[in-house]
Design an enzyme around this catalytic site. Structure first.
Site, PDB file in Angstrom:
ATOM      1  N   CYS A  87       0.843  -1.209   0.000  1.00 44.44           N
ATOM      2  CA  CYS A  87       0.000   0.000   0.000  1.00 44.44           C
ATOM      3  C   CYS A  87       0.874   1.253   0.000  1.00 44.44           C
ATOM      4  O   CYS A  87       1.524   1.561   1.001  1.00 44.44           O
ATOM      5  CB  CYS A  87      -0.932  -0.037   1.212  1.00 44.44           C
ATOM      6  SG  CYS A  87      -1.817   1.510   1.525  1.00 44.44           S
ATOM      7  N   CYS A  90      -0.026   3.960   2.547  1.00 49.23           N
ATOM      8  CA  CYS A  90       0.369   3.538   3.900  1.00 49.23           C
ATOM      9  C   CYS A  90       1.798   3.962   4.208  1.00 49.23           C
ATOM     10  O   CYS A  90       2.119   4.330   5.339  1.00 49.23           O
ATOM     11  CB  CYS A  90       0.244   2.024   4.042  1.00 49.23           C
ATOM     12  SG  CYS A  90      -1.436   1.375   3.867  1.00 49.23           S
TER      13      CYS A  90
END
Length: 332
Positions: A87, A90
């Site tokens: 991700c 993230c």
């Protein structure tokens, strides 16, 4: 995605606002005691139980979730960061969360959850996309935000989270070893009083004395100058509710509501009792059903009271969200 405002309220009881004031006082006293001990201790080592800054950011899995999150949340608010290696957002958000939690110096802990390795937790929290950030305070889950958001918004959300923990639950966090590597030097122990602290304290004192009218007026005085004051809005909604039910005869009110299902005044009174008794869904459902069978001014009176009860519980409570949807279906 913008951080959602956190609800400061749950099931209402007659001591809700008073308890919040007592919890806040307890938290403030505990911090004052800790500051006093630190001053007296001089160069002494950290207090027993003090943790290094590295303990403020931890990786959590399903096996340790109860111990590392639920149990710990009785001492300090735990921020949950649901992330994954693949991700990209993230990778931007997680370091920022780690830095801000470390700067909070024990008032928050960050628990990082790798969704690829913890699918059950992802399902339990109904994660639709990552990064997703929640908080757990005294075992209660609060959704914070999803996606990468600006630092200032995260700071504001964390500040509100700390305030909720202190004022509602008396949770003041854990002590960080000031001598450990990476420790943040604490600022002044005394925090300047806010401009409305005296008025808010007056409202709590009035509630303690059973003077609900005085509490209502004190909260209104705050809101006259600061219409967005969250504590005053919550306190006013709850104090007004308590004032309405203070002299009710519960048996008579419920009998009247059962005999007159189309009477807006009877249903409104019964809904107030439902909410004070903790029957939130019953209160909301009663008023939505009454909106269905009333018209004109009667319908508007029921709708307005339902919106007032939403304020008591808090806009982000799922029961409020469901009731708003039900109300919209009836009205439109």
């Amino acid at each position: 995605m913008q951080p959602r405002n956190m609800s400061m309220s749950g099931v209402v009881d007659l001591a809700a606002v008073k308890a919040a004031g007592e919890a806040k006082a307890k938290a403030e006293q505990a911090r004052a005691d800790a500051a006093r001990q630190a001053a007296q201790g001089g160069g002494a080592g950290p207090a027993a139980g003090a943790v290094p800054p590295s303990a403020l950011v931890v990786d959590v899995d399903e096996a340790g979730f109860e111990r590392d999150v639920l149990q710990l949340s009785a001492e300090v608010p735990v921020v949950l960061d649901f992330w994954a290696e693949w991700c990209q957002p993230c990778k931007q958000l997680s370091p920022l969360l780690e830095r801000l939690v470390t700067e909070a110096n024990g008032r928050l802990v960050l628990a990082k959850v790798d969704v690829d390795a913890n699918q059950t937790l992802m399902q339990q929290f109904q994660i639709q996309g990552i990064p997703a950030v929640f908080a757990v305070v005294a075992g209660q889950v609060l959704p914070l935000f999803q996606g990468a958001v600006p630092e200032q918004q995260i700071r504001e959300t964390f500040a509100q989270l700390v305030q909720v923990a202190e004022e509602r639950f008396g949770i003041i966090g854990i002590e960080v070893d000031p001598n450990a590597e990476g420790a943040v030097q604490a600022g002044p122990a005394e925090v300047p009083a806010g401009p409305y602290d005296a008025l808010l304290e007056a409202a709590v004192v009035a509630l303690d004395a059973g003077d609900l009218g005085g509490a209502v007026q004190a909260y209104k005085n705050v809101l006259a100058d600061d219409p967005g004051n969250t504590e005053a809005k919550l306190g006013l909604a709850q104090a007004e509710l308590l004032a309405r039910v203070q002299h009710m005869n519960p048996q008579a009110v419920r009998a009247a509501a059962a005999e007159n299902p189309r009477d807006p005044a009877a249903q409104i009174a019964a809904a107030d009792l439902d909410l004070v008794g903790g029957h939130v869904e019953d209160a909301f459902g009663r008023l939505v059903d009454t909106v269905k069978v009333t018209f004109g001014d009667d319908r508007d009176a029921v709708r307005v009271r339902l919106l007032e009860l939403f304020e008591v519980i808090g806009a982000d409570d799922p029961r409020v969200t469901a009731a708003r949807t039900a109300l919209a279906r009836v009205l439109f």
